[in-house]
Design a protein around this motif. Structure first.
Motif, PDB file in Angstrom:
ATOM      1  N   LEU A  56     -15.626   4.614  -9.203  1.00 29.84           N
ATOM      2  CA  LEU A  56     -14.457   4.429  -8.351  1.00 29.84           C
ATOM      3  C   LEU A  56     -13.523   5.597  -8.582  1.00 29.84           C
ATOM      4  O   LEU A  56     -12.955   5.753  -9.664  1.00 29.84           O
ATOM      5  CB  LEU A  56     -13.772   3.099  -8.662  1.00 29.84           C
ATOM      6  N   ASP A  57     -13.367   6.438  -7.569  1.00 29.52           N
ATOM      7  CA  ASP A  57     -12.551   7.629  -7.700  1.00 29.52           C
ATOM      8  C   ASP A  57     -11.067   7.263  -7.690  1.00 29.52           C
ATOM      9  O   ASP A  57     -10.673   6.166  -7.269  1.00 29.52           O
ATOM     10  CB  ASP A  57     -12.867   8.597  -6.558  1.00 29.52           C
ATOM     11  N   ALA A  58     -10.245   8.195  -8.144  1.00 26.85           N
ATOM     12  CA  ALA A  58      -8.799   7.951  -8.216  1.00 26.85           C
ATOM     13  C   ALA A  58      -8.199   7.663  -6.850  1.00 26.85           C
ATOM     14  O   ALA A  58      -7.155   6.996  -6.757  1.00 26.85           O
ATOM     15  CB  ALA A  58      -8.105   9.146  -8.865  1.00 26.85           C
ATOM     16  N   ASP A  59      -8.825   8.142  -5.768  1.00 26.43           N
ATOM     17  CA  ASP A  59      -8.297   7.897  -4.423  1.00 26.43           C
ATOM     18  C   ASP A  59      -8.801   6.597  -3.812  1.00 26.43           C
ATOM     19  O   ASP A  59      -8.517   6.300  -2.645  1.00 26.43           O
ATOM     20  CB  ASP A  59      -8.610   9.082  -3.500  1.00 26.43           C
ATOM     21  N   GLY A  60      -9.565   5.803  -4.575  1.00 23.17           N
ATOM     22  CA  GLY A  60     -10.023   4.509  -4.107  1.00 23.17           C
ATOM     23  C   GLY A  60     -11.398   4.510  -3.481  1.00 23.17           C
ATOM     24  O   GLY A  60     -11.956   3.437  -3.209  1.00 23.17           O
ATOM     25  N   ARG A  61     -11.984   5.676  -3.227  1.00 22.34           N
ATOM     26  CA  ARG A  61     -13.322   5.745  -2.658  1.00 22.34           C
ATOM     27  C   ARG A  61     -14.380   5.536  -3.749  1.00 22.34           C
ATOM     28  O   ARG A  61     -14.109   5.688  -4.932  1.00 22.34           O
ATOM     29  CB  ARG A  61     -13.557   7.100  -1.998  1.00 22.34           C
ATOM     30  N   GLY A  88     -17.070   4.198   1.524  1.00 18.68           N
ATOM     31  CA  GLY A  88     -15.994   3.219   1.532  1.00 18.68           C
ATOM     32  C   GLY A  88     -16.439   1.847   1.090  1.00 18.68           C
ATOM     33  O   GLY A  88     -15.599   1.005   0.753  1.00 18.68           O
ATOM     34  N   ASP A  89     -17.765   1.590   1.088  1.00 18.06           N
ATOM     35  CA  ASP A  89     -18.251   0.253   0.752  1.00 18.06           C
ATOM     36  C   ASP A  89     -19.153   0.204  -0.469  1.00 18.06           C
ATOM     37  O   ASP A  89     -19.592  -0.868  -0.872  1.00 18.06           O
ATOM     38  CB  ASP A  89     -18.977  -0.361   1.958  1.00 18.06           C
ATOM     39  N   GLY A  90     -19.471   1.353  -1.060  1.00 16.99           N
ATOM     40  CA  GLY A  90     -20.297   1.373  -2.256  1.00 16.99           C
ATOM     41  C   GLY A  90     -21.775   1.253  -2.011  1.00 16.99           C
ATOM     42  O   GLY A  90     -22.566   1.242  -2.962  1.00 16.99           O
ATOM     43  N   ARG A  91     -22.171   1.201  -0.749  1.00 23.34           N
ATOM     44  CA  ARG A  91     -23.599   1.078  -0.431  1.00 23.34           C
ATOM     45  C   ARG A  91     -24.091   2.189   0.490  1.00 23.34           C
ATOM     46  O   ARG A  91     -25.209   2.677   0.348  1.00 23.34           O
ATOM     47  CB  ARG A  91     -23.869  -0.278   0.226  1.00 23.34           C
ATOM     48  N   ASN A  92     -23.269   2.616   1.452  1.00 23.94           N
ATOM     49  CA  ASN A  92     -23.631   3.639   2.431  1.00 23.94           C
ATOM     50  C   ASN A  92     -22.829   4.904   2.134  1.00 23.94           C
ATOM     51  O   ASN A  92     -21.600   4.905   2.245  1.00 23.94           O
ATOM     52  CB  ASN A  92     -23.329   3.134   3.839  1.00 23.94           C
ATOM     53  N   SER A 294     -25.748   3.446 -13.439  1.00 21.53           N
ATOM     54  CA  SER A 294     -24.286   3.289 -13.420  1.00 21.53           C
ATOM     55  C   SER A 294     -23.924   1.849 -13.109  1.00 21.53           C
ATOM     56  O   SER A 294     -24.727   1.087 -12.560  1.00 21.53           O
ATOM     57  CB  SER A 294     -23.635   4.233 -12.400  1.00 21.53           C
ATOM     58  N   VAL A 295     -22.696   1.481 -13.461  1.00 21.14           N
ATOM     59  CA  VAL A 295     -22.199   0.137 -13.177  1.00 21.14           C
ATOM     60  C   VAL A 295     -20.712   0.231 -12.863  1.00 21.14           C
ATOM     61  O   VAL A 295     -19.992   1.035 -13.459  1.00 21.14           O
ATOM     62  CB  VAL A 295     -22.455  -0.825 -14.364  1.00 21.14           C
ATOM     63  N   ILE A 296     -20.261  -0.555 -11.895  1.00 21.24           N
ATOM     64  CA  ILE A 296     -18.844  -0.624 -11.575  1.00 21.24           C
ATOM     65  C   ILE A 296     -18.449  -2.090 -11.410  1.00 21.24           C
ATOM     66  O   ILE A 296     -19.297  -2.949 -11.157  1.00 21.24           O
ATOM     67  CB  ILE A 296     -18.480   0.159 -10.295  1.00 21.24           C
ATOM     68  N   VAL A 297     -17.161  -2.361 -11.569  1.00 20.17           N
ATOM     69  CA  VAL A 297     -16.605  -3.689 -11.323  1.00 20.17           C
ATOM     70  C   VAL A 297     -15.513  -3.538 -10.279  1.00 20.17           C
ATOM     71  O   VAL A 297     -14.574  -2.753 -10.457  1.00 20.17           O
ATOM     72  CB  VAL A 297     -16.022  -4.311 -12.605  1.00 20.17           C
ATOM     73  N   ARG A 298     -15.651  -4.263  -9.185  1.00 20.76           N
ATOM     74  CA  ARG A 298     -14.636  -4.230  -8.136  1.00 20.76           C
ATOM     75  C   ARG A 298     -14.483  -5.619  -7.550  1.00 20.76           C
ATOM     76  O   ARG A 298     -15.471  -6.258  -7.186  1.00 20.76           O
ATOM     77  CB  ARG A 298     -14.993  -3.234  -7.036  1.00 20.76           C
ATOM     78  N   GLU A 299     -13.225  -6.082  -7.481  1.00 24.98           N
ATOM     79  CA  GLU A 299     -12.917  -7.418  -6.968  1.00 24.98           C
ATOM     80  C   GLU A 299     -13.757  -8.469  -7.686  1.00 24.98           C
ATOM     81  O   GLU A 299     -14.329  -9.366  -7.070  1.00 24.98           O
ATOM     82  CB  GLU A 299     -13.135  -7.458  -5.449  1.00 24.98           C
ATOM     83  N   HIS A 300     -13.826  -8.328  -9.016  1.00 24.56           N
ATOM     84  CA  HIS A 300     -14.505  -9.266  -9.921  1.00 24.56           C
ATOM     85  C   HIS A 300     -16.028  -9.261  -9.767  1.00 24.56           C
ATOM     86  O   HIS A 300     -16.717 -10.079 -10.387  1.00 24.56           O
ATOM     87  CB  HIS A 300     -13.973 -10.689  -9.731  1.00 24.56           C
ATOM     88  N   ALA A 301     -16.578  -8.365  -8.944  1.00 22.96           N
ATOM     89  CA  ALA A 301     -18.031  -8.274  -8.790  1.00 22.96           C
ATOM     90  C   ALA A 301     -18.563  -7.129  -9.645  1.00 22.96           C
ATOM     91  O   ALA A 301     -17.990  -6.037  -9.662  1.00 22.96           O
ATOM     92  CB  ALA A 301     -18.401  -8.050  -7.334  1.00 22.96           C
ATOM     93  N   ILE A 302     -19.663  -7.389 -10.360  1.00 18.95           N
ATOM     94  CA  ILE A 302     -20.340  -6.374 -11.163  1.00 18.95           C
ATOM     95  C   ILE A 302     -21.499  -5.829 -10.334  1.00 18.95           C
ATOM     96  O   ILE A 302     -22.384  -6.586  -9.919  1.00 18.95           O
ATOM     97  CB  ILE A 302     -20.864  -6.967 -12.479  1.00 18.95           C
TER      98      ILE A 302
END
Length: 321
Positions: A56-61, A88-92, A294-302
């Motif tokens: 997750l970049d500092a600009d939110g992307r 913008g969605d982490g998949r595309n 890699s792994v990220i957590v966003r809106e409580h989703a892993i």
């Protein structure tokens, strides 16, 4: 920068997991698996893809770096190039027109560049760890590049050199510790197998001081021979979890997890069975690999990002219980 030359190589062939008597109840399950998609130039799309590093970049992307590999049967000009994309969605992901890191011209990465890991510094600039492969395309060392943006990176050379006891350093995982130090996990070669090493440093670019091996293969298990570094889940700082890669002697790689204490020196829990296994194939000689990057957590989703068969990318939504 290299490992502290005053520190002798650490021989951990005899080390077993330092397991804590503390009992915790921890488990992870896969809720959803999705393909990761890219749109980019032909030079990227005609290759296979590995090592999907998402952050997750500092600009939110969602930022994205990936290793692009010549397909089987294509001229083996290199072992990989590293490309960058955004989503913008982490998949595309929409990829840049040109790779961010390419092999050469210096000898330390003339054969290929692999396994990107990104650190975004507080000033917004980037540091990217990668594996630099020599011209023989058989040996490599952990290198890094840095710059104000991912299309303006400058190579800085080898950051953690191979030693007699730890050859082929690669696959960096880097995290900041509670006391503002930095922790570097990496893969190395020993005794005809892959192992996971650990080093500490005052800065994300090192220099690095080698530490005892954090954990070892287990006998009569799916991870009884090879281990390779995977991403760290640190949303609970008291129980950091690595989604590591393990394999048998014939290199059938699966993804598991291991939980540490806050300092990553003691194992609190470890999976029995793999978390992610490649889909079954009819041909037993086919590439049989799932490999976490890699792994990220966003809106409580892993979300765990990984490659399959050394050619395609996926992500899994993980539930902790």
């Amino acid at each position: 920068m290299i490992a502290d030359p005053a520190a002798p190589p650490i021989d951990d062939a005899h080390v077993k997991d330092r397991v804590s008597p503390r009992h915790i109840r921890l488990d992870f399950n896969v809720e959803l698996i999705e393909d990761v998609r890219m749109e980019g130039p032909a030079a990227l799309m005609e290759r296979d893809w590995m090592s999907p590093y998402v952050w997750l970049d500092a600009d939110g992307r969602y930022g994205f770096m990936v290793r692009a590999v010549p397909k089987p049967g294509a001229p083996r000009s290199d072992t990989g190039m590293v490309w960058t994309g955004w989503s913008g969605d982490g998949r595309n992901f929409t990829m840049l027109d040109a790779p961010s890191i390419v092999p050469g011209p210096d000898a330390f990465d003339a054969g290929g560049v692999e396994d990107p890991t990104v650190v975004q510094r507080e000033d917004g600039s980037y540091l990217v760890y990668y594996t630099g492969v020599l011209a023989d395309q058989a040996h490599g060392e952990l290198c890094y590049a840095s710059g104000p943006s991912l299309d303006r990176l400058h190579k800085r050379g080898v950051v953690l050199a191979s030693t007699k006891s730890e050859g082929n350093t690669k696959e960096a995982t880097i995290e900041r510790t509670a006391d503002s130090q930095w922790r570097l996990f990496y893969e190395y070669a020993a005794d005809n197998a892959s192992r996971i090493g650990l080093a500490l440093g005052a800065d994300c670019a090192g220099p690095w001081i080698e530490q005892p091996t954090p954990f070892m293969p287990r006998e009569q298990s799916w991870d009884d021979w090879h281990l390779s570094t995977g991403p760290m889940l640190t949303d609970d700082p008291d129980i950091p979890v690595m989604f590591y890669n393990g394999a048998t002697r014939d290199a059938r790689w699966r993804i598991g997890w291991i939980a540490f204490d806050r300092d990553c020196r003691t194992v609190l829990d470890r999976c029995i069975q793999p978390l992610i296994t490649p889909p079954p194939v009819d041909d037993r000689t086919a590439t049989d690999i799932a490999f976490a990057a890699s792994v990220i957590v966003r809106e409580h989703a892993i979300w765990l990002y990984y490659s399959l068969e050394d050619r395609r990318l996926a992500r899994a939504r993980i539930r902790r219980s």
